[in-house]
Enzyme design. Structure first.
Site, PDB file in Angstrom:
ATOM      1  CD  GLU A  61       7.269   0.497   7.661  1.00 29.32           C
ATOM      2  OE1 GLU A  61       6.227   1.154   7.511  1.00 29.32           O
ATOM      3  OE2 GLU A  61       8.324   0.787   7.090  1.00 29.32           O
ATOM      4  N   GLY A  62       4.133   0.810  11.399  1.00 27.19           N
ATOM      5  CA  GLY A  62       3.062   0.635  12.368  1.00 27.19           C
ATOM      6  C   GLY A  62       2.460   1.908  12.901  1.00 27.19           C
ATOM      7  CE  LYS A  73       8.075   9.699   6.918  1.00 27.86           C
ATOM      8  NZ  LYS A  73       7.442   9.091   5.741  1.00 27.86           N
ATOM      9  NE  ARG A 114      -1.996   1.862   3.413  1.00 23.10           N
ATOM     10  CZ  ARG A 114      -1.825   1.441   4.677  1.00 23.10           C
ATOM     11  NH1 ARG A 114      -2.427   0.335   5.097  1.00 23.10           N
ATOM     12  NH2 ARG A 114      -1.053   2.116   5.504  1.00 23.10           N
ATOM     13  CE  LYS A 157       8.723   5.005   7.198  1.00 20.46           C
ATOM     14  NZ  LYS A 157       8.384   3.623   7.550  1.00 20.46           N
ATOM     15  CB  SER A 196      -3.831  -2.958   8.062  1.00 13.10           C
ATOM     16  OG  SER A 196      -3.496  -1.627   8.383  1.00 13.10           O
ATOM     17  NE  ARG A 210      -4.299   5.235   6.452  1.00 11.81           N
ATOM     18  CZ  ARG A 210      -3.015   4.916   6.588  1.00 11.81           C
ATOM     19  NH1 ARG A 210      -2.609   4.272   7.659  1.00 11.81           N
ATOM     20  NH2 ARG A 210      -2.149   5.249   5.656  1.00 11.81           N
ATOM     21  CG  ASN A 228       2.673   1.001   4.559  1.00 13.33           C
ATOM     22  OD1 ASN A 228       3.205   1.199   5.642  1.00 13.33           O
ATOM     23  ND2 ASN A 228       1.959   1.928   3.934  1.00 13.33           N
TER      24      ASN A 228
END
Length: 475
Positions: free
Chosen positions: A370-371, A366, A126, A307, A152, A451, A147
């Site tokens: 992840e997450g 960064k 994604r 990254k 997700s 989102r 990602n």
């Protein structure tokens, strides 16, 4: 448009409450569900996943730009995963200081030394974007990240269009309701998993979802599982402990877990250091990587999503390495890049540090994580860069901060207040591909995710409790 609706209803408290009640019930009816925080492993107590009351306007041109470039991002990730010299060079400084990335890279090196593992490669990713507002009339698409691991909300976002269509109809906005696009990432993601399973060649073998111990967002994954069961493809859900205790690798490199042969390992766990609670978890990851099962992602694709790789790709001439005879593809991808800067030791990295310290509000720092909830903003950038010693700074990259235009909306959360909020949105585009050997057999853009979060929050996704699900209303 959605903002027009808000302008009309914000002063009408009774109407807002009515629409919110309608929206929540519709979300429950359509299966936009999460387990509640207090009982994250019990499906007997569930609530609606948080979402916006209205869809958010998104410019049609940038939406389709993101959708159209996705197949090229799929190809790029796959080609990076096969370019072992590139991965080694790109991650050379990072693995010196970031223990987690170094551990992943050591597995990658071991798999290479053994001659590779599976013939079938499955990628589900994604690519996430924000719209950088240049002026009052235009905005440009800028990638936040891609990602490659456990991307997700393909399941729940498949159910969101019907929710907002219904809200708009009840609000008397039938024309706008028709402008919400169909969206079914769950089916597209499952289509690619099914292809990998078929290529494995055993009807008895299963698709194994490797999942977290705490599974609040289980329904998002269940929708993908349901699509596989429609095709009579068996699925099982296992944790790292299950693989540690019951996993075996035969001399033919077939993977068995709990006595079942595994055709596909779909990792929904294993992207953060804390997921590896013991040395046995690392042993389990290596065993799965060594097997003939298709891994999603395999270890090299996992590394391709770091990254540091994202930052190296933004350097002049690097994309041409992967698309040597396709200047238009390079142009399409590069147009989505935000400014990315190295923190490697040397004059270039020193210059990046100076830029960040001089104007920290212009940037995002960064780490290789992840997450959600990991990025560093504003004055904290100065604190982190001031505290790191020497080469420790190479565990990070620096990126230009993107400035999307805020929009008003209502964020619906269980037990949350019903108040209008200034919001920022992030567009995600799902991609899926399957390759066997040197032949790409499937490469698709399979859907999108919007989102939205309050503009007071700098970072964090839906699972982290900051952002909520949304739909783009194309304008």
């Amino acid at each position: 448009m959605a903002q027009g609706i808000l302008a009309e209803v914000m002063a009408d408290t009774a109407l807002v409450k009515e629409l919110a009640d309608v929206a929540k019930d519709e979300a429950l009816l359509k299966g936009v569900l999460m387990r509640i925080q207090e009982t994250p492993n019990s499906s007997e107590l569930v609530t609606y996943a948080p979402f916006t009351l209205f869809p958010t306007p998104v410019p049609r041109a940038v939406f389709f730009q993101a959708m159209e470039v996705q197949i090229h991002y799929n190809t790029l990730v796959d080609r990076i995963s096969r370019d072992h010299d590139f991965l080694r060079d790109a991650l050379a400084s990072t693995v010196e200081v970031d223990q987690f990335t170094a551990r992943l890279f050591s597995i990658h090196q071991q798999i290479l030394a053994e001659g590779g593992s599976q013939a079938v490669v499955l990628g589900l990713n994604r690519s996430d974007y924000m719209l950088d507002q240049q002026d009052d009339r235009s905005s440009s698409l800028k990638q936040i990240e891609i990602n490659t691991f456990a991307a997700s909300f393909g399941g729940l976002s498949s159910r969101m269009p019907d929710v907002h269509r219904h809200v708009l109809k009840v609000a008397g906005r039938l024309d706008e309701s028709r402008r919400i696009l169909d969206n079914d990432p769950a089916a597209g993601l499952a289509r690619a998993v099914a292809k990998a399973w078929e290529l494995y060649g055993s009807e008895r073998a299963v698709v194994m979802f490797l999942v977290e111990d705490v599974q609040r967002n289980i329904f998002d994954q269940r929708y993908v599982e349901a699509e596989l069961w429609k095709r009579n493809i068996p699925t099982v859900r296992k944790r790292f402990d299950d693989v540690c205790q019951t996993g075996t690798l035969g001399p033919d490199r077939k993977l068995f877990v709990g006595g079942r042969e595994v055709a596909v390992v779909y990792f929904r766990n294993g992207y953060m250091p804390q997921n590896y609670t013991s040395e046995q978890c690392w042993d389990a990851r290596l065993m799965m990587e060594r097997s003939l099962a298709a891994k999603c992602p395999d270890i090299s694709t996992h590394l391709a999503g770091t990254k540091k790789v994202q930052q190296v790709l933004a350097r002049p001439g690097v994309l041409e390495r992967f698309f040597p005879d396709q200047p238009e593809v390079v142009k399409q991808i590069r147009a989505t890049f935000a400014g990315l800067y190295t923190l490697d030791m040397g004059p270039e990295g020193d210059e990046t540090v100076a830029l960040a310290l001089a104007a920290p509000d212009r940037f995002v720092l960064k780490p290789q994580r992840e997450g959600g909830g990991n990025n560093i903003y504003g004055p904290e950038i100065c604190q982190v860069l001031g505290a790191v010693k020497g080469s420790e700074r190479t565990a990070y990259i620096l990126m230009d901060k993107i400035h999307p235009a805020p929009a008003q909306n209502f964020l619906l959360r269980r037990d949350g207040p019903l108040t209008a909020t200034s919001c920022l949105s992030e567009l995600g585009v799902f991609g899926a591909y399957v390759r066997r050997g040197g032949e790409t057999l499937l490469n698709e853009c399979v859907g999108h995710l919007l989102r939205t979060k309050s503009s007071e929050h700098s970072d964090g996704g839906v699972a982290a409790g900051v952002a909520v699900l949304d739909n783009p209303l194309l304008v």
